[in-house]
Every structure is written in structure tokens, then in C-alpha cells.
Scaffold this motif. Sequence first.
Motif, PDB file in Angstrom:
ATOM      1  N   ASP A 116       3.852  -3.694   8.622  1.00 46.28           N
ATOM      2  CA  ASP A 116       5.195  -3.442   8.103  1.00 46.28           C
ATOM      3  C   ASP A 116       5.262  -2.202   7.215  1.00 46.28           C
ATOM      4  OD1 ASP A 116       5.943  -5.671   9.450  1.00 46.28           O
ATOM      5  OD2 ASP A 116       6.351  -6.913   7.694  1.00 46.28           O
ATOM      6  N   LEU A 117       4.196  -1.933   6.457  1.00 40.59           N
ATOM      7  CA  LEU A 117       4.195  -0.789   5.546  1.00 40.59           C
ATOM      8  C   LEU A 117       3.490   0.421   6.140  1.00 40.59           C
ATOM      9  CD1 LEU A 117       3.517  -2.513   2.092  1.00 40.59           C
ATOM     10  CD2 LEU A 117       5.702  -1.901   3.150  1.00 40.59           C
ATOM     11  N   ASP A 118       3.085   0.322   7.398  1.00 40.14           N
ATOM     12  CA  ASP A 118       2.407   1.425   8.083  1.00 40.14           C
ATOM     13  C   ASP A 118       1.221   1.934   7.247  1.00 40.14           C
ATOM     14  OD1 ASP A 118       1.952   3.181  10.168  1.00 40.14           O
ATOM     15  OD2 ASP A 118       3.235   4.763   9.313  1.00 40.14           O
ATOM     16  N   ALA A 119       0.408   0.994   6.786  1.00 40.97           N
ATOM     17  CA  ALA A 119      -0.719   1.308   5.907  1.00 40.97           C
ATOM     18  C   ALA A 119      -2.011   1.367   6.708  1.00 40.97           C
ATOM     19  CB  ALA A 119      -0.837   0.266   4.802  1.00 40.97           C
ATOM     20  N   ILE A 121       5.738  -7.036  -6.255  1.00 41.52           N
ATOM     21  CA  ILE A 121       5.068  -6.807  -4.969  1.00 41.52           C
ATOM     22  C   ILE A 121       5.968  -7.241  -3.822  1.00 41.52           C
ATOM     23  CG2 ILE A 121       3.089  -7.450  -3.544  1.00 41.52           C
ATOM     24  CD1 ILE A 121       1.515  -7.808  -6.151  1.00 41.52           C
ATOM     25  N   GLY A 122       6.650  -8.370  -4.008  1.00 41.02           N
ATOM     26  CA  GLY A 122       7.547  -8.830  -2.957  1.00 41.02           C
ATOM     27  C   GLY A 122       8.695  -7.880  -2.676  1.00 41.02           C
ATOM     28  N   LEU A 123       9.031  -7.047  -3.653  1.00 40.76           N
ATOM     29  CA  LEU A 123      10.118  -6.087  -3.492  1.00 40.76           C
ATOM     30  C   LEU A 123       9.628  -4.670  -3.219  1.00 40.76           C
ATOM     31  CD1 LEU A 123      12.336  -7.273  -6.492  1.00 40.76           C
ATOM     32  CD2 LEU A 123      12.730  -7.752  -4.063  1.00 40.76           C
ATOM     33  N   ALA A 124       8.312  -4.464  -3.192  1.00 37.17           N
ATOM     34  CA  ALA A 124       7.745  -3.126  -3.072  1.00 37.17           C
ATOM     35  C   ALA A 124       8.135  -2.469  -1.757  1.00 37.17           C
ATOM     36  CB  ALA A 124       6.216  -3.193  -3.187  1.00 37.17           C
ATOM     37  N   GLY A 125       8.374  -1.150  -1.834  1.00 36.02           N
ATOM     38  CA  GLY A 125       8.782  -0.421  -0.639  1.00 36.02           C
ATOM     39  C   GLY A 125       7.675   0.362   0.026  1.00 36.02           C
ATOM     40  N   GLY A 126       6.491   0.383  -0.563  1.00 38.75           N
ATOM     41  CA  GLY A 126       5.391   1.140   0.023  1.00 38.75           C
ATOM     42  C   GLY A 126       4.055   0.580  -0.401  1.00 38.75           C
ATOM     43  N   ILE A 127       3.008   0.960   0.307  1.00 42.00           N
ATOM     44  CA  ILE A 127       1.694   0.417   0.035  1.00 42.00           C
ATOM     45  C   ILE A 127       1.176   0.858  -1.335  1.00 42.00           C
ATOM     46  CG2 ILE A 127       0.488   2.324   1.144  1.00 42.00           C
ATOM     47  CD1 ILE A 127      -0.536  -1.416   1.124  1.00 42.00           C
ATOM     48  N   GLY A 128       1.564   2.053  -1.803  1.00 44.81           N
ATOM     49  CA  GLY A 128       1.149   2.510  -3.128  1.00 44.81           C
ATOM     50  C   GLY A 128       1.643   1.589  -4.223  1.00 44.81           C
ATOM     51  N   TRP A 129       2.892   1.147  -4.115  1.00 47.97           N
ATOM     52  CA  TRP A 129       3.436   0.202  -5.087  1.00 47.97           C
ATOM     53  C   TRP A 129       2.701  -1.129  -5.018  1.00 47.97           C
ATOM     54  CZ3 TRP A 129       6.389   1.084  -9.113  1.00 47.97           C
ATOM     55  CH2 TRP A 129       7.197   2.225  -9.135  1.00 47.97           C
ATOM     56  N   VAL A 130       2.382  -1.568  -3.827  1.00 48.39           N
ATOM     57  CA  VAL A 130       1.665  -2.844  -3.687  1.00 48.39           C
ATOM     58  C   VAL A 130       0.306  -2.764  -4.378  1.00 48.39           C
ATOM     59  CG1 VAL A 130       0.627  -4.457  -2.062  1.00 48.39           C
ATOM     60  CG2 VAL A 130       2.859  -3.459  -1.557  1.00 48.39           C
ATOM     61  N   ILE A 131      -0.430  -1.682  -4.149  1.00 47.64           N
ATOM     62  CA  ILE A 131      -1.752  -1.536  -4.760  1.00 47.64           C
ATOM     63  C   ILE A 131      -1.636  -1.491  -6.283  1.00 47.64           C
ATOM     64  CG2 ILE A 131      -3.738  -0.004  -5.008  1.00 47.64           C
ATOM     65  CD1 ILE A 131      -3.279   0.853  -2.087  1.00 47.64           C
ATOM     66  N   GLY A 132      -0.688  -0.683  -6.788  1.00 46.58           N
ATOM     67  CA  GLY A 132      -0.523  -0.579  -8.235  1.00 46.58           C
ATOM     68  C   GLY A 132      -0.154  -1.900  -8.881  1.00 46.58           C
ATOM     69  N   LEU A 133       0.754  -2.631  -8.251  1.00 46.08           N
ATOM     70  CA  LEU A 133       1.170  -3.915  -8.808  1.00 46.08           C
ATOM     71  C   LEU A 133       0.097  -4.975  -8.655  1.00 46.08           C
ATOM     72  CD1 LEU A 133       4.886  -3.900  -7.644  1.00 46.08           C
ATOM     73  CD2 LEU A 133       4.069  -3.880 -10.006  1.00 46.08           C
ATOM     74  N   ARG A 134      -0.745  -4.872  -7.625  1.00 44.34           N
ATOM     75  CA  ARG A 134      -1.879  -5.793  -7.510  1.00 44.34           C
ATOM     76  C   ARG A 134      -2.884  -5.551  -8.642  1.00 44.34           C
ATOM     77  NH1 ARG A 134      -3.125 -10.402  -5.581  1.00 44.34           N
ATOM     78  NH2 ARG A 134      -5.134  -9.770  -4.722  1.00 44.34           N
ATOM     79  N   ILE A 135      -3.075  -4.292  -9.026  1.00 46.93           N
ATOM     80  CA  ILE A 135      -3.945  -4.008 -10.169  1.00 46.93           C
ATOM     81  C   ILE A 135      -3.335  -4.599 -11.443  1.00 46.93           C
ATOM     82  CG2 ILE A 135      -4.880  -2.159 -11.614  1.00 46.93           C
ATOM     83  CD1 ILE A 135      -5.111  -0.463  -9.058  1.00 46.93           C
ATOM     84  N   ALA A 136      -2.021  -4.447 -11.601  1.00 49.36           N
ATOM     85  CA  ALA A 136      -1.349  -5.062 -12.753  1.00 49.36           C
ATOM     86  C   ALA A 136      -1.498  -6.573 -12.718  1.00 49.36           C
ATOM     87  CB  ALA A 136       0.135  -4.673 -12.761  1.00 49.36           C
ATOM     88  N   GLN A 137      -1.407  -7.152 -11.532  1.00 49.86           N
ATOM     89  CA  GLN A 137      -1.626  -8.589 -11.383  1.00 49.86           C
ATOM     90  C   GLN A 137      -3.024  -8.978 -11.843  1.00 49.86           C
ATOM     91  OE1 GLN A 137      -1.129 -10.054  -7.380  1.00 49.86           O
ATOM     92  NE2 GLN A 137       0.511 -11.436  -7.966  1.00 49.86           N
TER      93      GLN A 137
END
Length: 493
Positions: free
Chosen positions: A38-41, A91-107
Motif C-alpha cells: 500500500d505504501l510502495d515501500a 501510524i494508522g493515519l500515516a501517509g508514507g513509510i517514512g512517517w511509519v518508521i519515525g512513529l514506530r521509533i516513537a512507539q
Amino acid sequence: MSSPRGRRLTLVASATGAVIVALDGTVLTVAQPRLQRDLDATFAQVQWTSTGYLIAVASLLVFAGRLGDRYGHRRVFAAGMLGFGAASAGIGLAGGIGWVIGLRIAQGVFGALLQPATLGMLRAAYPADRLGRPVAVRTGAIGLAAVAGPLVGGALTTHLGWRAVFFVNVVPALAMGLAALAVRAPAAAREAARTRLDLPGAGLLAVALAGLVHTLVGIPETGWTAATGLGLGCAVVAGGVFVRHERRTEDPLVPPGVLRYGTAGPALGVLVSASAALFGALFLGTYYLQDVLGLDPLDSGARALPLAAMMVLGAPLAATLTRRQGARRTAVAGMALVGAGVLLMSRLGQASGAEAIGGCFLLLGAGFATVMVTATTVVVRDASVDTAGVAGGLQQTAMNIGPALGVAAATTLMSAAGRSDTIGRPPGEGPHWAADVFLSAMGPALTVLAAVAAAGALLATRLPGRAATRHPEGQPVEECPDGSPKSGIAPSA
């Protein structure tokens, strides 16, 4: 100590926090392929959604535990839960893989805050001699999350998409965090409030653990490269400087009292050994089920259900055995079961049936539940209330390092046999293992992992025996190996 009602609420909060973290990891594994599409990662980017989280959480656990000792475990727990829930929603609202990675680190940062607090709250709420049962409930809850995670993650991803697996934790995390803030927590101990935070020590330990975790996670993905070698070098140097700093500073990050009785160190070693043997075996077992037997992921998960079931059922039994037989005998028996399960797995072949496979997982689950409950109880029980957060942080660190070490060891052992050129690659990025090639390397690798379990059993012999009596004020008196009470009274925990 808390009132009976307060203890029950503390136990619910502790178990809920542990379940949310455990569930998050298991459902993410199921959702990663859909997330990637979905995020073309790239595959490497998706791997960093797990690697970034693991590095963040493992490097901060001990410092987070110290924060709980100083400012109160309920406050730190609440901050961790609220932050974890907010990051999950992001993360559920993230629009790109960069946001997902950053928010996973915050998690991972917020997960590091709440995990030691779940054990620190138990130590503050329960008498030292009654910690076994609440620790068992917490362990059983984690086992239940291991069972439910793949099922929940699969159902949500299939029907609602990968974003739903992150939203599932938002409401319980926010609700439990707000509830923890609403409860008036006792003031932090005076001694803990007087000590300064060892920020240089925390930084050195974070660098050492981050380098170690980066190396261990990188080995299964890329093997030994300049990056993994550099990570290991940083870990060794930072670790050495950290030990030297801790010996000289007035207020060390890990107070000497945490290791005062000489049992916390062996207990932590037992946890590392058990989790390394278990997760290394599970890593190879997954490839065995799918590449050798040709099972799909759902059928593979079904074959492993006895492990999760024994985690749930075996935890309360382990608490009873620890109380009656002592930590030493119980942990040795648990490590023996883990070793036996790994050895039996090394004998599996293409003709092995469901009964043989299920028996291996049953032994692994029974043994690991026993070891986890017993060793965790020893680590937390022997710490004072003022240092329970650090003790919980050390326990959680062991439980993060052990699995990474086990998977790295399994991959390295397969590589030594010249068979690991395709292991760890996702479908479509490399050929699957040939059955005979895999089996020829799996047996020796699992034998070495069984030896790791045997080393853990030797460490378990250094744990305390049965409690013979209790001092009128509540201090435990341990038995000597021959069953006679030790002379003297242990300082109050």
C-alpha cells in the motif's frame, strides 16, 4: 504496600500494558506485507518498522526504569501508555513509510517507559514473597496475546486493511493511561528522590545496547558486513566505558543494590539463554514448517499453538512450583524442558507428523513459561522498592536481547554450514530452501541452541532455593543447597 483493591487494579494495569506491547508486535508481523504494497515501500524500509522500534525500546529500558524509581511508576506508566496510544493512532493515519518508521521509533520510546513500570508497580504493590502469582498472571496474559495476535492481525488486515492493526491499541492504551493518572500514586521514595539521574551512564548504555541490537538484527538480514561490525564495535567500546563510569560515579544508573544478593545476574542470564534458545528454534521452525513441509502461514501458526497454550496454562503452575520448590529447582526444570524441546525439534524431518511437531512446541512453551515466571520473580523480588524500576528495565532488556541473539545465532550457524544464502528473504526475493538442504543444516544449528539452554540451566543452579522461614518483619531467609537455613537475615527488599 497497596490495599487488596489497589493490588488488583495494579495487576490489571500491569497485564494490560504488557499485552498491548506484545499484541502490537505480533499483529504488525502479519500486516507488514500489505503495508509494503500500500505504501510502495521497499523490503528494507518495512524491516525498519520493526528494527527502529526494537533499537529504541531496548536502549532506553533501564533508564526508563530509573525514571519510574525517581518519579513514580504510575506516572511513567501513564506517560508511556498515552504516548504509545497516540503513536499508534499516528501510524494508522500515516501517509508514507517514512512517517511509519519515525512513529514506530516513537512507539519504542514510549514502550520503553511503560514496560519496566509494569513490573515496578507490581513490586511496589505486592509483598516480596507474593510476587510469583501476579508475575504469572502477567506472563499468561503475554502468552494469550501471542495466541490472539496473528488471528486478530490477520482478520483486521484482511477485512479492514493494515491501518486497523494500529488503531486496535489506541482506545485501551489511552483509557489505561488516563486511569493511571487519575489514581493518586504514593510519593516516590526519599532516597530515590535525592539521587541524581545518571544521564552520562544512560547515554553510554543506550549507545551500547543500540549497537548490539543493530548488529543482532542486521545479521539475519545482511550477514556480517561493515555496518554490523561497526555496530558491534560501538557496543563493546560503549559498554566498557559504561562499566568504568558506573564504578566511579556517585549515583550510578544501576545502583549496586540491584545486584546485591548475587541472584539477579544469574536470573537475567537465564532469561537471555531461554529466550535465545526459544526464538532461535522458532525462527528455524517457521522455515521448517513452510519450506520443508509446505504449510501456509495459517497452518504453520496452528502447529505452534501448543507453545502459546502452555504459556497461558503453565505460568500459574510455575508460580506455585517456585513458591513450593524454590526458584533454583523450578528454573532448572524449566530450562531442561526448553532444551528437550529444542533437541527434539532437531530430530524432525519430512515425515514428521503433527503429534511430534506439537510435542516440541508444547515442551518449549511449558519450559519457557516456567523460566520466565521464575527468573522474573527473582529479579524483581530481590530488588528494593526504590530500585524496582531498574530491575524491571534489566529484565525487559534481557527479554529483548535474548530473542535477537537467538535469531542471529541461528542464522550464523546456518551460514557456517553454507546454507543461509536465501534465509530471511521474503517470498519473491529468492528461492525457498530445498528440504534436504535445510534439514542437513537445521539439526546441528538446533543442537547448538540446545547447548545454550543447557548453559542457562547451569546458571539457574545459582538461583535461591526454597524459603525456609520468614523474619517477623517480612525479610526472606533462603535455604542452603542442603536445605538448611542460611545464617543471618537478608536485608529488607
